[in-house]
Write a protein that holds these residues in place. Structure first.
Motif, PDB file in Angstrom:
ATOM      1  N   ILE A  22      -7.524   2.475  -5.146  1.00  0.00           N
ATOM      2  CA  ILE A  22      -6.383   1.551  -5.144  1.00  0.00           C
ATOM      3  C   ILE A  22      -6.767   0.243  -5.821  1.00  0.00           C
ATOM      4  O   ILE A  22      -6.015  -0.302  -6.638  1.00  0.00           O
ATOM      5  CB  ILE A  22      -5.909   1.305  -3.698  1.00  0.00           C
ATOM      6  N   GLU A  23      -7.942  -0.256  -5.512  1.00  0.00           N
ATOM      7  CA  GLU A  23      -8.380  -1.529  -6.090  1.00  0.00           C
ATOM      8  C   GLU A  23      -8.570  -1.402  -7.603  1.00  0.00           C
ATOM      9  O   GLU A  23      -8.239  -2.328  -8.369  1.00  0.00           O
ATOM     10  CB  GLU A  23      -9.683  -1.969  -5.427  1.00  0.00           C
ATOM     11  N   ALA A  24      -9.077  -0.255  -8.056  1.00  0.00           N
ATOM     12  CA  ALA A  24      -9.249  -0.047  -9.496  1.00  0.00           C
ATOM     13  C   ALA A  24      -7.899  -0.040 -10.205  1.00  0.00           C
ATOM     14  O   ALA A  24      -7.745  -0.605 -11.307  1.00  0.00           O
ATOM     15  CB  ALA A  24      -9.995   1.268  -9.740  1.00  0.00           C
ATOM     16  N   ALA A  25      -6.891   0.590  -9.613  1.00  0.00           N
ATOM     17  CA  ALA A  25      -5.556   0.607 -10.212  1.00  0.00           C
ATOM     18  C   ALA A  25      -4.956  -0.791 -10.239  1.00  0.00           C
ATOM     19  O   ALA A  25      -4.290  -1.181 -11.218  1.00  0.00           O
ATOM     20  CB  ALA A  25      -4.653   1.557  -9.429  1.00  0.00           C
ATOM     21  N   ILE A  26      -5.181  -1.566  -9.184  1.00  0.00           N
ATOM     22  CA  ILE A  26      -4.665  -2.938  -9.137  1.00  0.00           C
ATOM     23  C   ILE A  26      -5.289  -3.772 -10.248  1.00  0.00           C
ATOM     24  O   ILE A  26      -4.603  -4.533 -10.950  1.00  0.00           O
ATOM     25  CB  ILE A  26      -4.937  -3.558  -7.759  1.00  0.00           C
ATOM     26  N   ALA A  42       2.405   8.560  -4.731  1.00  0.00           N
ATOM     27  CA  ALA A  42       2.033   9.849  -5.326  1.00  0.00           C
ATOM     28  C   ALA A  42       0.701  10.365  -4.787  1.00  0.00           C
ATOM     29  O   ALA A  42       0.439  11.565  -4.835  1.00  0.00           O
ATOM     30  CB  ALA A  42       1.953   9.732  -6.841  1.00  0.00           C
ATOM     31  N   ARG A  43      -0.126   9.451  -4.271  1.00  0.00           N
ATOM     32  CA  ARG A  43      -1.449   9.866  -3.768  1.00  0.00           C
ATOM     33  C   ARG A  43      -1.705   9.209  -2.422  1.00  0.00           C
ATOM     34  O   ARG A  43      -2.395   8.194  -2.327  1.00  0.00           O
ATOM     35  CB  ARG A  43      -2.546   9.474  -4.755  1.00  0.00           C
ATOM     36  N   PRO A  44      -1.135   9.782  -1.353  1.00  0.00           N
ATOM     37  CA  PRO A  44      -1.322   9.175  -0.015  1.00  0.00           C
ATOM     38  C   PRO A  44      -2.780   9.134   0.419  1.00  0.00           C
ATOM     39  O   PRO A  44      -3.140   8.338   1.285  1.00  0.00           O
ATOM     40  CB  PRO A  44      -0.503  10.087   0.900  1.00  0.00           C
ATOM     41  N   ASP A  45      -3.621  10.009  -0.184  1.00  0.00           N
ATOM     42  CA  ASP A  45      -5.023  10.078   0.231  1.00  0.00           C
ATOM     43  C   ASP A  45      -5.935   9.221  -0.633  1.00  0.00           C
ATOM     44  O   ASP A  45      -7.167   9.330  -0.550  1.00  0.00           O
ATOM     45  CB  ASP A  45      -5.505  11.528   0.176  1.00  0.00           C
ATOM     46  N   ALA A  46      -5.373   8.341  -1.450  1.00  0.00           N
ATOM     47  CA  ALA A  46      -6.192   7.514  -2.335  1.00  0.00           C
ATOM     48  C   ALA A  46      -7.106   6.600  -1.519  1.00  0.00           C
ATOM     49  O   ALA A  46      -6.711   6.054  -0.481  1.00  0.00           O
ATOM     50  CB  ALA A  46      -5.301   6.678  -3.242  1.00  0.00           C
ATOM     51  N   VAL A  55       5.087  -6.363   3.607  1.00  0.00           N
ATOM     52  CA  VAL A  55       6.316  -5.598   3.401  1.00  0.00           C
ATOM     53  C   VAL A  55       7.080  -6.208   2.241  1.00  0.00           C
ATOM     54  O   VAL A  55       7.349  -7.418   2.232  1.00  0.00           O
ATOM     55  CB  VAL A  55       7.182  -5.596   4.679  1.00  0.00           C
ATOM     56  N   VAL A  56       7.435  -5.390   1.256  1.00  0.00           N
ATOM     57  CA  VAL A  56       8.044  -5.905   0.021  1.00  0.00           C
ATOM     58  C   VAL A  56       9.553  -6.066   0.117  1.00  0.00           C
ATOM     59  O   VAL A  56      10.175  -6.632  -0.775  1.00  0.00           O
ATOM     60  CB  VAL A  56       7.710  -4.976  -1.176  1.00  0.00           C
ATOM     61  N   GLY A  57      10.172  -5.557   1.195  1.00  0.00           N
ATOM     62  CA  GLY A  57      11.619  -5.689   1.345  1.00  0.00           C
ATOM     63  C   GLY A  57      12.364  -4.566   0.647  1.00  0.00           C
ATOM     64  O   GLY A  57      11.790  -3.772  -0.112  1.00  0.00           O
ATOM     65  N   GLU A  58      13.667  -4.499   0.889  1.00  0.00           N
ATOM     66  CA  GLU A  58      14.500  -3.463   0.289  1.00  0.00           C
ATOM     67  C   GLU A  58      14.509  -3.614  -1.224  1.00  0.00           C
ATOM     68  O   GLU A  58      14.786  -4.687  -1.755  1.00  0.00           O
ATOM     69  CB  GLU A  58      15.921  -3.559   0.839  1.00  0.00           C
ATOM     70  N   ARG A  59      14.168  -2.528  -1.925  1.00  0.00           N
ATOM     71  CA  ARG A  59      14.081  -2.498  -3.389  1.00  0.00           C
ATOM     72  C   ARG A  59      13.048  -3.498  -3.916  1.00  0.00           C
ATOM     73  O   ARG A  59      13.075  -3.867  -5.083  1.00  0.00           O
ATOM     74  CB  ARG A  59      15.443  -2.756  -4.030  1.00  0.00           C
ATOM     75  N   ARG A 110       0.834  -1.211   0.000  1.00  0.00           N
ATOM     76  CA  ARG A 110       0.000   0.000   0.000  1.00  0.00           C
ATOM     77  C   ARG A 110       0.863   1.254   0.000  1.00  0.00           C
ATOM     78  O   ARG A 110       0.581   2.210  -0.726  1.00  0.00           O
ATOM     79  CB  ARG A 110      -0.942   0.005   1.212  1.00  0.00           C
ATOM     80  N   HIS A 111       1.907   1.264   0.827  1.00  0.00           N
ATOM     81  CA  HIS A 111       2.786   2.437   0.897  1.00  0.00           C
ATOM     82  C   HIS A 111       3.397   2.730  -0.466  1.00  0.00           C
ATOM     83  O   HIS A 111       3.478   3.893  -0.885  1.00  0.00           O
ATOM     84  CB  HIS A 111       3.880   2.194   1.927  1.00  0.00           C
TER      85      HIS A 111
END
Length: 574
Positions: A442-446, A433-437, A464-468, A427-428
Motif C-alpha cells: 500500500i505504501e509503495a502504491a501511495i 481490488a486487493r483486500p489482502d495487500a 473516512v473519505v465521505g460519500e463519493r 485504506r478500504h
C-alpha cells in the motif's frame, strides 16, 4: 409469485405453516367462544340458574387467554417469516444488480432502482407475513365453520355458503379497477422517489444556477399528482371494504332470518338459532380478514414484480476458458459495431484496432467519438451482438466472451476521470481490488501515485473519505484512484484522462508515475488533454466511432490532419 417467494427460503415454509396453525387456533377460539356463549344464553332463556353457566363462562375466559397468546405470537411469527424472505431477496437482488453491472444500471434511474431495492422488498412484510398465511387459514376456517353449520341445519348452511360465495366475486370486480390505479400509484411513487433523490444529489448545482426554487415547484407538482393517485386508489379500496361489510351483514341477516322462520316452524331449536347467530359471523370473519390482508398487501404485487424483473434480467453469458498468461497480453478489436439503447447512430462503427503486448496506445478525438465506449466494451459493461455481426474483442486471440467475467476484469486496471470513492476509509478504497495487500505494498502504491497527503489526514489511512469521497479534493480523489490501480497490478491498464483532476504542480510527478506504471503493461490511454499523449507509442484519432488517423505524436502533427487540428484547437484555447 407465491411459489417463487416460498422457494427463496426453505425455512420460511415451516414458519408459515406454524403461522397458519396460529391463525386456525385463533379461529377455533372464536368458534368455541361462540358455541359457549350460545349455550349460556340458551340456559339463561330456559330459566336455569346462573350456576349452570359458570363452567361455560370459565371456558370463555380460557379461550380469550389462548387467543391473546396466539395473537401475540402471530405478530412475531409473521415478522420472522417475512424477514427470512426479505433477507434472501435483498441478497439475491444486490448480487444480481452487481452482476448486471453499470451497463444495465444506466438504462433506468437510480432512484427507481433504489425504490425497488429498498421499498419494494419492504412490502414483503404484508404479503408474506399477513396475506399468504391468512389465505390458507381463511379457506380452512371458513370451510370448517360452514360444515358445522350444515350439520346444525342444512338449509342455513346453504344460505351461508351462498353469501360466502359472493366474497370472492368482490375482489374480481375491484381488481379490474384497482389494477390500473395501483400501477399509476406505483409509477408515481417511483418517479417521485427518483426526482427527490436527483434533486438531493444535485443540490449544489441547483443552488449554483439558482434553480432550486423551480425544481421545488416541479417536485411539489409531482407530489400533488402522487397525492391524487393515492386518493383515487384509496377511494376504490374504501368502496371495496364497504362492499365486504355489506355482504357480511347481508349473510348474517339472511341466515338469522331464515333461522327465525325455521324456529317458528319447529324445525330449529332456540339453541340452534343462537349457535347460527354466533357462528355465521365467524364463518365470514376469516374471509373478511383475508380481504383486509389482501388489500393491505396489494401494493406488494407491482413492487415485487419490479423486483422479479431485475432478478429475471438476462446476464451477459460467461465463458469458462482460462488461459495462463506470461507478460502483457495483446488486445484486438475486430470490426466492432455497437449502438447504445435508444440511440440510432452507432457509438462504434466497424472499429478495428490491434494493440501489441506492452504497447501504449492513446485514443483521442472530440466528445462522442467513441473513446470511452472502447473501454466499456473491453470491460464487458456492454456486449456486442452474440452472432458476431457486431465484431469481436480478443485478448491474446481469445474472445473475451469466452472468459469468466471475474477473470476478464482481474486483467484490467482502470483509472477514470470520474473517480468514485466509497463511503469508507482511505485504506478500504485503496484495497478495493486487493483486500489482502500488505502495508508495504500500500505504501509503495501511495508513493508511486504521489498520494503522500493521505498521511496528513486526521486519521491517516483510517480517515473516512465521505460519500463519493466528498471530504477530499478532486486531485486527492484522483491520486487515490491512481494508487488503487497501481495496487491492483493488472497486465492491462486503461487510463481515462487519469490526470484530469490533478493540479499542475503535481501533474508532472503523477505523469511520471503513470509512465512507470505503463511499463510492461498493455495500455489504452483515453485522452482529452493531448499534452498527456506525447509519449504514447501510437495515437489513434477517432471520429464517429471510427479511426480516422493513427501514428505517433510527431508524425501526426507533420501530417497536418485531424490530430494536428485538435492540438491546435487546444493550444489556441489555452
Amino acid at each position: 409469485m407465491i411459489i417463487r417467494l416460498l422457494s427463496l427460503s426453505p425455512a420460511v415454509r415451516l414458519r408459515l405453516a406454524g403461522l397458519v396453525g396460529l391463525l386456525l387456533t385463533i379461529t377455533a377460539t372464536y368458534v368455541g367462544q361462540g358455541v359457549l356463549i350460545a349455550q349460556s344464553l340458551a340456559r339463561i332463556f330456559a330459566g336455569r340458574p346462573v350456576a349452570s353457566i359458570l363452567w361455560l363462562l370459565a371456558g370463555i375466559v380460557v379461550l380469550q387467554v389462548v387467543r391473546s397468546l396466539a395473537l401475540a405470537l402471530r405478530e412475531s411469527a409473521a415478522l420472522r417469516a417475512s424477514a427470512g424472505v426479505k433477507k434472501e431477496l435483498r441478497r439475491r437482488l444486490t448480487a444480481k444488480l452487481l452482476a448486471l453491472g453499470p451497463g444495465w444500471a444506466q438504462r433506468g434511474r437510480t432512484g427507481a432502482t433504489q425504490s425497488s431495492l429498498v421499498d419494494g422488498i419492504e412490502t414483503v412484510d404484508a404479503y408474506v407475513g399477513r396475506f399468504l398465511p391468512q389465505m390458507v387459514a381463511a379457506l380452512v376456517g371458513a370451510v370448517g365453520v360452514t360444515a358445522f353449520l350444515f350439520v346444525l341445519d342444512p338449509v342455513i348452511g346453504v344460505v351461508v355458503l351462498g353469501c360466502a360465495a359472493l366474497m370472492p366475486v368482490l375482489p374480481l370486480v375491484s381488481d379490474k379497477v384497482l389494477r390500473g390505479r395501483n400501477a399509476a400509484w406505483f409509477r408515481g411513487y417511483k418517479g417521485l422517489y427518483a426526482e427527490n433523490l436527483d434533486a438531493l444529489q444535485g443540490m449544489a448545482t441547483l443552488k449554483a444556477f439558482n434553480a432550486s426554487g423551480r425544481r421545488g415547484v416541479e417536485l411539489a407538482r409531482l407530489a400533488e399528482r402522487f397525492c391524487r393517485d393515492s386518493i383515487r386508489l384509496m377511494a376504490i379500496v374504501v368502496l371495496y371494504l364497504g362492499g365486504v361489510a355489506f355482504v357480511i351483514g347481508l349473510g348474517t341477516a339472511v341466515a338469522l332470518g331464515v333461522g327465525a322462520v325455521r324456529l317458528a316452524a319447529g324445525d330449529l331449536t332456540v339453541t340452534g338459532l343462537l349457535l347460527i347467530l354466533m357462528l355465521t359471523a365467524e364463518c365470514f370473519r376469516p374471509l373478511r380478514e383475508l380481504e383486509a390482508a389482501y388489500h393491505s398487501s396489494y401494493n406488494a404485487i407491482p413492487s415485487l414484480n419490479a423486483v422479479f424483473e431485475v432478478l429475471d434480467a438476462p446476464l451477459s453469458p460467461e465463458g469458462s476458458r482460462v488461459r495462463e498468461r506470461s507478460g502483457p497480453p495483446e488486445i484486438a478489436f475486430d470490426a466492432v459495431t455497437f449502438t447504445y439503447r435508444e440511440r440510432t447512430e452507432p457509438a462504434l462503427d466497424r472499429f478495428s484496432l490491434r494493440v501489441a503486448p506492452g504497447e501504449r496506445v492513446a485514443l483521442v478525438g472530440r466528445s462522442g467519438a467513441g473513446k470511452t465506449t472502447v473501454a466499456a466494451l473491453l470491460l464487458r459493461f456492454f456486449d456486442t451482438t452474440e452472432d458476431m455481426t457486431g465484431g469481436r474483442i480478443t485478448i491474446d486471440g481469445l474472445d473475451i466472451r469466452e472468459l469468466p467475467l471475474e477473470r476478464l476484469r482481474s486483467l484490467i486496471a482502470v483509472v477514470s476521470q470520474d473517480t468514485y470513492l466509497f463511503h469508507g476509509t482511505v485504506r478500504h478504497n485503496l484495497t478495493l481490488a486487493r483486500p489482502d495487500a500488505t502495508d508495504e505494498e500500500i505504501e509503495a502504491a501511495i508513493r508511486a501515485a504521489r498520494a503522500h497527503f493521505v498521511h496528513d489526514l486526521p486519521q491517516g489511512l483510517a480517515t473516512v473519505v465521505g460519500e463519493r469521497g466528498l471530504k477530499l479534493s478532486g486531485g486527492e480523489r484522483q491520486r487515490i484512484a491512481i494508487a488503487r490501480a497501481l495496487l491492483k497490478d493488472a497486465p492491462i491498464l486503461v487510463l481515462d484522462e487519469a490526470t484530469s483532476s490533478v493540479d499542475a504542480a503535481n501533474e508532472s510527478g503523477i505523469q511520471q508515475a503513470l509512465d512507470a506504471l505503463t511499463g510492461g503493461r498493455t495500455t489504452l490511454m483515453i485522452a482529452h488533454r493531448l499534452s498527456t499523449v506525447r509519449d504514447a507509442d501510437r495515437v489513434i484519432v477517432m471520429a464517429g466511432g471510427r479511426i480516422v488517423e493513427e501514428g505517433d505524436h510527431t508524425g501526426l502533427l507533420d501530417r497536418r490532419g485531424a490530430y494536428a487540428r485538435l492540438v491546435a484547437a487546444q493550444e489556441g484555447a489555452a
